[in-house]
Each structure stands twice: as structure tokens, then as C-alpha cells.
Design a protein around this motif. Structure first.
Motif, PDB file in Angstrom:
ATOM      1  N   VAL A  71     -11.990   6.141  10.626  1.00  0.00           N
ATOM      2  CA  VAL A  71     -11.052   5.527   9.787  1.00  0.00           C
ATOM      3  C   VAL A  71     -11.738   5.121   8.447  1.00  0.00           C
ATOM      4  CG1 VAL A  71     -10.187   3.113   9.491  1.00  0.00           C
ATOM      5  CG2 VAL A  71     -10.020   4.191  11.611  1.00  0.00           C
ATOM      6  N   ARG A  72     -13.148   4.817   8.458  1.00  0.00           N
ATOM      7  CA  ARG A  72     -13.524   4.717   7.056  1.00  0.00           C
ATOM      8  C   ARG A  72     -13.705   6.093   6.234  1.00  0.00           C
ATOM      9  NH1 ARG A  72     -18.353   0.325   8.757  1.00  0.00           N
ATOM     10  NH2 ARG A  72     -16.935  -1.585   8.276  1.00  0.00           N
ATOM     11  N   ASN A  73     -13.867   6.964   6.899  1.00  0.00           N
ATOM     12  CA  ASN A  73     -14.003   8.165   6.293  1.00  0.00           C
ATOM     13  C   ASN A  73     -12.628   8.553   5.706  1.00  0.00           C
ATOM     14  OD1 ASN A  73     -14.967  10.960   5.725  1.00  0.00           O
ATOM     15  ND2 ASN A  73     -13.888  11.758   7.135  1.00  0.00           N
ATOM     16  N   GLN A  74     -11.598   8.221   6.329  1.00  0.00           N
ATOM     17  CA  GLN A  74     -10.258   8.673   5.866  1.00  0.00           C
ATOM     18  C   GLN A  74      -9.920   7.699   4.582  1.00  0.00           C
ATOM     19  OE1 GLN A  74      -8.178  11.157   6.404  1.00  0.00           O
ATOM     20  NE2 GLN A  74      -9.739  11.667   7.793  1.00  0.00           N
ATOM     21  N   LEU A  75     -10.384   6.238   4.550  1.00  0.00           N
ATOM     22  CA  LEU A  75     -10.299   5.614   3.643  1.00  0.00           C
ATOM     23  C   LEU A  75     -10.772   5.884   2.452  1.00  0.00           C
ATOM     24  CD1 LEU A  75     -10.379   1.900   5.602  1.00  0.00           C
ATOM     25  CD2 LEU A  75      -8.278   2.736   4.101  1.00  0.00           C
ATOM     26  N   GLN A  76     -12.084   6.455   2.477  1.00  0.00           N
ATOM     27  CA  GLN A  76     -12.783   6.933   1.292  1.00  0.00           C
ATOM     28  C   GLN A  76     -11.979   8.268   0.614  1.00  0.00           C
ATOM     29  OE1 GLN A  76     -16.759   7.848   2.727  1.00  0.00           O
ATOM     30  NE2 GLN A  76     -17.303   5.828   2.993  1.00  0.00           N
ATOM     31  N   LYS A  77     -11.317   8.765   1.436  1.00  0.00           N
ATOM     32  CA  LYS A  77     -10.585   9.905   0.804  1.00  0.00           C
ATOM     33  C   LYS A  77      -9.366   9.461   0.177  1.00  0.00           C
ATOM     34  CE  LYS A  77     -12.156  13.251   4.145  1.00  0.00           C
ATOM     35  NZ  LYS A  77     -11.835  14.301   5.413  1.00  0.00           N
ATOM     36  N   LEU A  78      -8.894   8.361   0.269  1.00  0.00           N
ATOM     37  CA  LEU A  78      -7.613   7.841  -0.384  1.00  0.00           C
ATOM     38  C   LEU A  78      -7.778   7.181  -1.679  1.00  0.00           C
ATOM     39  CD1 LEU A  78      -5.978   6.202   2.753  1.00  0.00           C
ATOM     40  CD2 LEU A  78      -5.151   8.408   1.891  1.00  0.00           C
ATOM     41  N   PRO A  79      -6.821   7.577  -2.625  1.00  0.00           N
ATOM     42  CA  PRO A  79      -7.187   6.889  -3.838  1.00  0.00           C
ATOM     43  C   PRO A  79      -7.044   5.312  -3.924  1.00  0.00           C
ATOM     44  CG  PRO A  79      -5.098   7.904  -3.863  1.00  0.00           C
ATOM     45  CD  PRO A  79      -5.687   8.308  -2.627  1.00  0.00           C
ATOM     46  N   LEU A  80      -8.035   4.780  -4.645  1.00  0.00           N
ATOM     47  CA  LEU A  80      -7.898   3.131  -4.535  1.00  0.00           C
ATOM     48  C   LEU A  80      -6.553   2.769  -5.164  1.00  0.00           C
ATOM     49  CD1 LEU A  80     -11.530   2.413  -5.541  1.00  0.00           C
ATOM     50  CD2 LEU A  80     -10.490   2.045  -3.109  1.00  0.00           C
ATOM     51  N   VAL A  81      -5.966   3.235  -6.299  1.00  0.00           N
ATOM     52  CA  VAL A  81      -5.073   2.616  -6.991  1.00  0.00           C
ATOM     53  C   VAL A  81      -4.107   3.953  -6.943  1.00  0.00           C
ATOM     54  CG1 VAL A  81      -3.963   1.879  -9.094  1.00  0.00           C
ATOM     55  CG2 VAL A  81      -6.433   1.613  -8.406  1.00  0.00           C
ATOM     56  N   ASP A  82      -2.660   3.534  -6.367  1.00  0.00           N
ATOM     57  CA  ASP A  82      -1.633   4.514  -6.182  1.00  0.00           C
ATOM     58  C   ASP A  82      -0.267   3.673  -6.248  1.00  0.00           C
ATOM     59  OD1 ASP A  82       0.126   6.595  -5.385  1.00  0.00           O
ATOM     60  OD2 ASP A  82      -1.641   7.605  -4.336  1.00  0.00           O
ATOM     61  N   MET A  88       0.759   3.996  -0.340  1.00  0.00           N
ATOM     62  CA  MET A  88       0.258   2.544  -0.093  1.00  0.00           C
ATOM     63  C   MET A  88       0.216   2.189   1.313  1.00  0.00           C
ATOM     64  SD  MET A  88       2.302   0.751  -3.440  1.00  0.00           S
ATOM     65  CE  MET A  88       1.701  -0.794  -3.113  1.00  0.00           C
ATOM     66  N   PHE A  89       1.251   2.848   2.019  1.00  0.00           N
ATOM     67  CA  PHE A  89       1.749   2.377   3.333  1.00  0.00           C
ATOM     68  C   PHE A  89       0.519   3.197   4.430  1.00  0.00           C
ATOM     69  CE2 PHE A  89       3.627   3.203   7.362  1.00  0.00           C
ATOM     70  CZ  PHE A  89       3.722   1.843   7.726  1.00  0.00           C
ATOM     71  N   VAL A  90       0.203   4.279   3.902  1.00  0.00           N
ATOM     72  CA  VAL A  90      -1.056   5.169   4.559  1.00  0.00           C
ATOM     73  C   VAL A  90      -2.253   4.158   4.582  1.00  0.00           C
ATOM     74  CG1 VAL A  90      -2.328   7.049   4.817  1.00  0.00           C
ATOM     75  CG2 VAL A  90       0.147   7.393   4.548  1.00  0.00           C
ATOM     76  N   ARG A  91      -2.739   3.934   3.245  1.00  0.00           N
ATOM     77  CA  ARG A  91      -3.796   3.077   3.172  1.00  0.00           C
ATOM     78  C   ARG A  91      -3.839   1.704   4.072  1.00  0.00           C
ATOM     79  NH1 ARG A  91      -8.305   2.165   0.522  1.00  0.00           N
ATOM     80  NH2 ARG A  91      -8.301   4.103  -0.569  1.00  0.00           N
ATOM     81  N   ALA A  92      -2.493   1.061   3.828  1.00  0.00           N
ATOM     82  CA  ALA A  92      -2.664  -0.282   4.759  1.00  0.00           C
ATOM     83  C   ALA A  92      -2.597   0.349   6.365  1.00  0.00           C
ATOM     84  CB  ALA A  92      -1.097  -0.645   4.431  1.00  0.00           C
ATOM     85  N   GLU A  93      -2.165   1.207   6.719  1.00  0.00           N
ATOM     86  CA  GLU A  93      -2.308   1.270   8.049  1.00  0.00           C
ATOM     87  C   GLU A  93      -3.788   1.834   8.555  1.00  0.00           C
ATOM     88  OE1 GLU A  93       1.371   3.317  10.181  1.00  0.00           O
ATOM     89  OE2 GLU A  93       0.679   4.905   8.610  1.00  0.00           O
ATOM     90  N   PHE A  94      -4.788   2.586   7.516  1.00  0.00           N
ATOM     91  CA  PHE A  94      -5.727   2.630   7.792  1.00  0.00           C
ATOM     92  C   PHE A  94      -6.829   1.334   7.841  1.00  0.00           C
ATOM     93  CE2 PHE A  94      -5.290   7.275   7.284  1.00  0.00           C
ATOM     94  CZ  PHE A  94      -5.704   7.756   8.346  1.00  0.00           C
TER      95      PHE A  94
END
Length: 398
Positions: free
Chosen positions: A68-79, A85-91
């Protein structure tokens, strides 16, 4: 879904749906296998990650936290893209669930906050509209003159309504009662709402539609409303004397149900306010239940719910029976006996074993309610008492 997958369809959405159906059936190990298969190929598919971590208590050996943390690091912080946004919220939610299961509460809370901040931004809570709706229900002409009939005097199948706030134990109560030889489970039905809109000649339109119904409440033919509801739903009893319509939101419909179906028992699940609110705050309902993603919005929604239930008890005495969640899990035999007595039924030993109920469960608590009755759900909020202090103050909990 098994036919679809065997025919060659192989995408994350289909695998996730298949796993969800397995979860509803109680086939958790098969669901885990499917979800692991999905995430090995599509590790960015957040829906599958959320379902996987909610299937049971997580541990460090599973490796889910690192994933999970690996996927969060791959997502942009601001989008500003809603889907991103929903994908980041789920992770973030998955990270919270794992850390909470591990007892790492200091780290878990910020993950839940980040998740819910995103979900709150995506799902606006209409506090003004919610207050106006409850005001209108309270101002509606009283139905106190309608007397409750006796369920046992009816020859046709009788609905039992289970109402209240979400996450108060309504599914557990339903699973226990539907183990009774005279009671079937019909699930979470929208039929009363649909027939009410038809009877009032109002197009369904969320709060605006309900406000129109309230304005026309004096002109509704309640006998016809009740008859239409029964015609639409009685088949679900499958030969039994009662069938359960478990839709917590029907707490808003108590006066209408009382008028249309005066013989139908209404059971109101009641849980400690802080346990109720925290359980909603950490539930991750998706893009529904907008009240649940912000502590002030949650407090407002809960206070409106409490105000409405007080009104029902004052204006419609005896219309619904309060069923305490704490009593249900601490003393299930006495609690279920009293509930069944309200329905005109005798206690049966099978009701004490909801974990043996083999019927599907399509709710967020589908994994928990397949366990034996336990008290682990009491006082869970206290692990986050400091962070939840604004909520406690806002709802006046002691």
C-alpha cells in the motif's frame, strides 16, 4: 461471474466484482485468492486493496502495508482529478485499516484523516438541507392517533423493519432474528421509499423529493401505500410468517410506516453515540454517506438523527422498540427474547448463533457478522479518544 471468468474475461473490475460476490457469500478464502490474483497484475487497483484488507484482521506477515505504501508513493500528492483523489483516498484507507489492526494507532489516525479529507472534498455534506428535512418531519402532522396493530393477528406475511443509524448493529440483529423458524431476511429494501414516492406522486429527487412528500403527507392514501408495499415484498417471506426489511435510513420513515403498516414491528438499533460515530467515520462508504467523512458533519448528522428519534418517541409512543447494541452483544438471550416477544414470537435457541446463518450478506460488516456474537465492538473509539474529542464535544457524549 464464474461463467464470465471461465469464458476468458480477465480485468480488474470483473475480478473485483467476483471477489465481492464471494465475500457476500461468506467464501472469504476464495475471495482473498481472487483479490491477490488481481493485485499481482494490477497493484494500482485500489478497490481490490480496500476489499482485501477489510476481509479480516491484518498482520505484518501479509506484506500489505509495504504494498500500500509503495502505491501511495507512486501517486501525485496534488491532483484535482476526482478519480485520482478517490484512488488515493482508498489507499490511505487501506493503510489506516492495516495500521489499526496492528495496534499502531498513532500512525493509523493520520492515514484515516487523509482519506476522509479527500472523501469530504469529493462528497459535499448538505447540513442546511439535512436540518430542513428533519424540521419538516418534526412539523408533519402527528400520526399518534394510528394505533399499532398486533403482528400475530395477521394471516399474511408481516414485515419487520430494522432502522437506525448505519453501523449500529442492524445487520447482526437481522442475522440473529432470521435464524428463527418464522422469520426470513429480505435484505435492505428500497420498496417502501419507492411506493411512498408513487403514492405521493413525487419523482425521486433525494431531499427535494422527500420534502415534497412531507408537504403532501396529509393527502396520501396510507392504506393503499401499505397494500402496494406488501404486494411488492411479501414474496420475500418464502412461506414464513415474517420477513425483515433492514434499511437503517427508514428511521426517517417511521411516521409513514406507522400509518401505512400499523401492524408491522419497527426495531430501532441503538448504539453508544461515540461508537456509532467512530464506526461511521472509519467505514469508507465510497461516494455515499457524505456526512461520514468530516467530524463536524458527522456530529451534525448524528444530532439531527438523535433529534428525530426523540421526536418519534414523544409523538408516536410505542411505534418502535429500541434495541441496545451493547445489550445484544452482552446478553443476547434476554435481548432477543424481548425483541421476539414484540413480534409475538417465542425465543428459539438458533437465534443465538447468527454465525450459522448461511444467507448472503451485502453490507460493509459482512465479514464481522459471520462470527459468533462478541463484545469487541464496544468502546473501539477510545483508542482515538484524543483525536475524537471535538466530535465528543459536538454530540454532547459523556
Amino acid at each position: 461471474m464464474e461463467k464470465v471468468i471461465s469464458a476468458g474475461v480477465n480485468s480488474p473490475g470483473e475480478l473485483n466484482l467476483y471477489a465481492m460476490l464471494l465475500q457476500f457469500q461468506g467464501e472469504f478464502e476464495k475471495a482473498r485468492v481472487v483479490l491477490h490474483q488481481c493485485l499481482r497484475r494490477w497493484p494500482h487497483y485500489a478497490d481490490a486493496e480496500v476489499m482485501l484488507v477489510t476481509l479480516g484482521k491484518q498482520n505484518l506477515e501479509s506484506g500489505r502495508l509495504d504494498s500500500v505504501r509503495n502505491q501511495l508513493q507512486k501517486l501525485p500528492l496534488v491532483d484535482n482529478d476526482c478519480d485520482a483523489m478517490f484512488v488515493r483516498a482508498e489507499f490511505e484507507y487501506a493503510q489506516f485499516k492495516i495500521l489499526d489492526d496492528l495496534g499502531q494507532y498513532v500512525e493509523a489516525w493520520p492515514a484515516l484523516e487523509r482519506c476522509n479529507m479527500l472523501m469530504h472534498e469529493l462528497n459535499h455534506y448538505d447540513a442546511i438541507g439535512q436540518t430542513a428535512f428533519v424540521d419538516a418531519l418534526i412539523a408533519m402532522e402527528s400520526a399518534a392517533e394510528i394505533q399499532c396493530g398486533s403482528p400475530s393477528s395477521c394471516n399474511e406475511p408481516t414485515p419487520i423493519f430494522i432502522v437506525g443509524m448505519p453501523r449500529t448493529g442492524s445487520t447482526l440483529l437481522e442475522r440473529a432474528l432470521s435464524r428463527h423458524s418464522a422469520i426470513a431476511s429480505a435484505g435492505e429494501l428500497m420498496d417502501f421509499w419507492r411506493q411512498l414516492h408513487w403514492s405521493a406522486d413525487v419523482t425521486p429527487a433525494r431531499s427535494d423529493g422527500l420534502l415534497k412528500i412531507i408537504q403532501r403527507s396529509a393527502d396520501i392514501d396510507y392504506a393503499e401505500l401499505g397494500a402496494r408495499y406488501l404486494k411488492q415484498t411479501q414474496w420475500r417471506a418464502q412461506g414464513r410468517k415474517f420477513y425483515i426489511d433492514k434499511l437503517p435510513a427508514n428511521i426517517q420513515m417511521v411516521a409513514f410506516i406507522r400509518r401505512a403498516l400499523p401492524h408491522a414491528p419497527i426495531l430501532h438499533m441503538v448504539r453508544d453515540p461515540m461508537d456509532t460515530c467512530f464506526s461511521n467515520f472509519k467505514a469508507m462508504f465510497g461516494n455515499v454517506s457524505s456526512y461520514s467523512y468530516d467530524l463536524q458533519a458527522l456530529a451534525h448528522f448524528y444530532n439531527q438523527y438523535a433529534r428525530l428519534t426523540r421526536h418519534w418517541h414523544e409523538q408516536l409512543p410505542g411505534a418502535m422498540l429500541d434495541v441496545s447494541y451493547a445489550a445484544l452483544v452482552s446478553d443476547p438471550q434476554s435481548t432477543l427474547r424481548a425483541v421476539l416477544e414484540r413480534c409475538g414470537l417465542a425465543m428459539e435457541e438458533s437465534c443465538l448463533h447468527p454465525e450459522l446463518n448461511a444467507s448472503p450478506v451485502a453490507t460493509p460488516s459482512s465479514a464481522q457478522v459471520r462470527e459468533s456474537i462478541h463484545t469487541r465492538g464496544l468502546d473501539q473509539w477510545r483508542q482515538y479518544a484524543k483525536q475524537l474529542e471535538p466530535l465528543r464535544a459536538a454530540i454532547g457524549a459523556v
